[in-house]
Scaffold this active site. Structure first.
Site, mmCIF file in Angstrom:
data_model
loop_
_atom_site.group_PDB
_atom_site.id
_atom_site.type_symbol
_atom_site.label_atom_id
_atom_site.label_comp_id
_atom_site.label_asym_id
_atom_site.label_seq_id
_atom_site.Cartn_x
_atom_site.Cartn_y
_atom_site.Cartn_z
ATOM 1 C CG ASP A 38 -35.087 -7.965 24.627
ATOM 2 O OD1 ASP A 38 -36.442 -7.604 24.395
ATOM 3 O OD2 ASP A 38 -34.816 -8.079 25.808
HETATM 4 C C1 BGC Z 1 -37.936 -6.905 27.182
HETATM 5 C C2 BGC Z 1 -38.564 -8.060 26.762
HETATM 6 C C3 BGC Z 1 -40.067 -7.882 26.060
HETATM 7 C C4 BGC Z 1 -39.980 -6.654 25.080
HETATM 8 C C5 BGC Z 1 -41.369 -6.499 24.395
HETATM 9 C C6 BGC Z 1 -38.152 -5.411 25.930
HETATM 10 O O1 BGC Z 1 -37.763 -4.437 26.564
HETATM 11 O O2 BGC Z 1 -36.732 -6.971 27.391
HETATM 12 O O3 BGC Z 1 -38.552 -8.996 27.608
HETATM 13 O O4 BGC Z 1 -40.471 -9.094 25.755
HETATM 14 O O5 BGC Z 1 -39.537 -5.533 25.527
HETATM 15 O O6 BGC Z 1 -42.164 -5.920 25.201
#
Ligand code: BGC
Length: 735
Positions: free
Chosen positions: A229
């Site tokens: 993540d």
């Molecule tokens: C989120 C993810 C997301 C990623 C890219 C993160 O803050 O937890 O779910 O895919 O950002 O935007």
């Protein structure tokens, strides 16, 4: 195109390989000879493709895309085919935008109603979450776009999400928090898995070898790559060793340097680095596309699908005296600012720059009167605005009252502190009901909400966050153009205090202890027989369904459950028939029942259909943490078929024989009562041949003493005057 194998990987320079295991930036993999960067974008309910020219992470700065309903609503469809279609449409959109990967779906379990991202997740039940996501992933990937299933794993709160440790016992982990991921990996083969920010039992997930390698790859056979993540990597080298392949986003030259250095100093073996590079390049080859200008695609068709999906998912929670559907000729007053400024999507990384939002106000039938009544940005009720609302309410045959959470209450990155509606909304509703009792409440919220007024309001419709066609879908259901068929994918407690995580959720900054174990959602409310506002699986229709003729048959490897559902009403409708299993065989704590299958049937008036479902052994199994395996025990189970988890229409007892013996291996510590009941032919034979049968028989037939005798271990037989040789002979024969 180049062949991607170890030889090719080894032919790259160390720097090129080190480049590849971190993102080039927020949305791209690095470029190496022979491979263009691969682009990825959020998210679960519509594309959030960053404009390539803009490098900000402003979630509202993405290209226009159709905003589909959020997962909280799509799960309420209980319709695998619908989820497949959603994936299909997302795949088409992603292709037109030249995306290699779509960052979704999110499949974490809704453990606490306060968790900030519940709107983005499917359910409190792992079977439902797993089924919905599996269909979705297949739909996307069959269009040639890979997915990243997120957030792996136990990412069940937002506050301190980068550091807090989810402390979960092994059985609950396997049964509740991992089994949906397991199903998706085994059945849909996702291109990638996104590992979550948090720790699991103390170990940061991005460095969790057990999770990322032992379980995900070695046990489940995952063959894609694991990405982090955004910002979840604390120690890049440790993460790669544990099984993380791609750090997202990259930290620029620092990311490359730390890997190059680690290899040079012998802290990271080249073969370990190469393994990750190979996985990433294989994926880039399979899913990557050349960056290019967006191609046109039919967004109007996708908008229509967004509407259809919401139509089939909106849940009719209450409908006293058949207040709904609204009848032609009735005058309607529409109250609540949410009609004009609807909540139709969540905040954060899943936010879509919606193509064409149709508000409930815009979609309302001509002649509908409107008053905002309350303001979404003000705590207090403005008496002048409220008076206008009461005025139109008084004069109308029916009042449609829009209520819900403002966006500030429901967004990624922060948990909620309450599940009460803003005070002004509750206050105005109370006044409205007094001037006109024919009120229909329409809810727009991403997750469960307390409804202290539920008894006073005759009809309630849950639209969750319905996507950009929110207005059209809401009126489709209210007017009866569509017969509602959604069912709740989570329990609505009466009060937040009724939830097992109440008082402990999010309190400790460093630790989140999963004290309720496997008793999440309806598993908990059922065990403690706690009344709920609306139970898991609940949802009404404008027609009626009856259930009959339940048959359960055991086959050599699975169990067939058959029953009939009939539409006994006047109009066509869809029903979600749910199959629950109650396990009375295993000697471990079990929820009173668990959802094990479901089917959505579409029936004309009077029509009936035979539903035939096959339950695999796993449907009867629990995770035996000591043995480190799933165990389906032979013995008594109940099959329950119903219209909701608390509206069971048919029940049948059934004896499973294709599992294992729940009594397990007999030792000196085994209880006499168990040995006596053990149906295993080997045990029966040993009992007779050793003479132990003759010794135990009178004990078991003595009504006065049987309970006490049964509760003594074999090793205490000598103390009761039994010849030790008989006991020893019995044990020897069992070997
Ligand atoms: C989120 C993810 C997301 C990623 C890219 C993160 O803050 O937890 O779910 O895919 O950002 O935007």
């Amino acid at each position: 195109m180049v062949e991607v194998n170890l030889d090719f990987v080894e032919g790259l320079t160390l720097k090129e390989r080190a480049d590849l295991v971190s993102g080039k930036d927020f949305w791209f993999t690095a470029k190496v000879p022979g491979f263009d960067p691969m682009m990825m974008s959020d998210g679960p309910s519509g594309l959030r493709k960053q404009d390539v020219d803009s490098d900000t992470n402003d979630v509202n700065q993405s290209v226009k895309a159709v905003c589909f309903p959020s997962s909280a609503l799509t799960a309420s469809s209980f319709d695998d085919q619908m989820l497949y279609q959603l994936g299909h449409h997302l795949g088409i959109a992603a292709n037109a935008e030249h995306l290699g990967l779509l960052l979704g779906p999110g499949v974490n379990i809704k453990r606490s109603p306060l968790a900030g991202r519940n709107f983005e997740y499917f359910s409190e039940d792992p079977l439902l979450a797993g089924r919905m996501a599996t269909a979705y992933v297949k739909g996307v990937q069959e269009q040639g776009v890979g997915v990243s299933v997120k957030h792996f794993a136990t990412n069940n709160r937002e506050n301190q999400r980068f550091t807090s440790s989810s402390n979960v016992d092994e059985r609950s982990l396997r049964e509740i928090y991992l089994s949906q991921f397991e199903r998706i990996v085994k059945e849909a083969h996702p291109a990638t898995i996104m590992c979550s920010y948090n720790r699991l039992n103390g170990t940061l997930n991005s460095q969790n070898q057990r999770l990322l390698t032992d379980i995900l790859r070695n046990e489940w056979g995952f063959d894609g790559f694991v990405m982090s993540d955004w910002g979840a990597v604390a120690d890049h080298v440790a993460a790669i060793k544990a099984g993380l392949d791609l750090e997202m986003p990259g930290k620029g030259p620092q990311s490359t340097d730390e890997i190059v250095q680690a290899v040079k100093e012998g802290r990271l073996q080249e073969s370990t680095l190469n393994r990750s590079v190979l996985r990433i390049l294989r994926s880039v080859k399979k899913w990557g596309k050349k960056v290019n200008k967006s191609e046109p695609y039919d967004k109007d068709e996708q908008h229509d699908f967004a509407r259809q999906m919401a139509d089939d998912s909106i849940v009719l929670l209450k409908n006293e005296d058949q207040l709904l559907p609204l009848q032609k000729g009735q005058s309607v007053a529409m109250i609540g600012q949410l009609a004009e400024k609807p909540r139709f999507e969540g905040g954060g990384s899943s936010h879509v720059n919606a193509y064409h939002v149709v508000t409930p106000l815009a979609a309302a039938p001509t002649g509908t009167k409107y008053a905002a009544g309350y303001s979404l940005t003000k705590e207090e009720l403005d008496q002048k605005e409220a008076a206008k609302a009461l005025q139109i309410a008084k004069q109308a045959d029916r009042v449609v009252y829009f209520a819900g959470f403002p966006e500030s209450m429901e967004t990624e990155g922060v948990d909620k502190t309450t599940i009460s509606l803003p005070a002004a909304q509750n206050a105005l509703l109370k006044q409205v009901v007094k001037v006109n009792p024919h009120v229909i409440v329409v809810l727009e919220n991403g997750s469960v909400v307390e409804m202290p007024w539920a008894e006073e309001v005759p009809a309630i419709v849950e639209t969750y966050l319905a996507g950009e066609a929110v207005g059209e879908s809401t009126w489709d259901v209210l007017t009866g153009k569509v017969n509602p068929s959604g069912k709740l994918s989570e329990s609505f407690p009466i009060r937040l205090q009724d939830n097992p995580t109440y008082g402990t959720f999010g309190v400790d900054h460093d630790n989140e202890d999963y004290r309720e174990g496997i008793f999440v959602g309806y598993r908990y409310y059922d065990l403690h027989q706690i009344p709920v506002r609306f139970p898991f699986g609940h949802g009404l229709s404008y027609t009626n369904f009856t259930y009959s003729n339940l048959n359960v048959t055991e086959n050599s490897d699975d169990v067939t459950v058959q029953f009939e559902v009939q539409n006994t009403g006047e109009i066509a409708g869809k029903e979600v028939a749910q199959v629950y299993v109650a396990n009375h065989a295993s000697r471990v704590v079990m929820p009173p029942k668990e959802l094990r299958d479901f089917a959505k049937v579409n029936l004309k008036p009077g029509q009936s259909e035979e539903v035939k479902l096959t339950l695999p052994r796993r449907a009867f199994a629990y995770y035996n943490a000591q043995q480190e395996q799933w165990e389906a025990d032979n013995g008594r189970y109940e099959i329950m078929v119903g219209s909701s988890s608390r509206d069971i229409r048919l029940t049948k007892d059934f004896n499973l024989t294709i599992g294992v013996n729940p009594i397990g291996k007999i030792t000196d510590d085994s209880y006499i009562g168990d040995v006596w009941k053990d149906q295993d032919p080997k045990v029966q034979k040993a009992l007779h041949e050793s003479g132990l049968y003759q010794v135990i028989k009178p004990m078991m037939e003595d009504k006065k003493w049987v309970v006490i005798s049964a509760n003594m271990p074999l090793r205490s037989l000598t103390a009761s005057g039994v010849d030790e040789k008989v006991h020893q002979k019995f044990m020897k024969l069992l070997k």
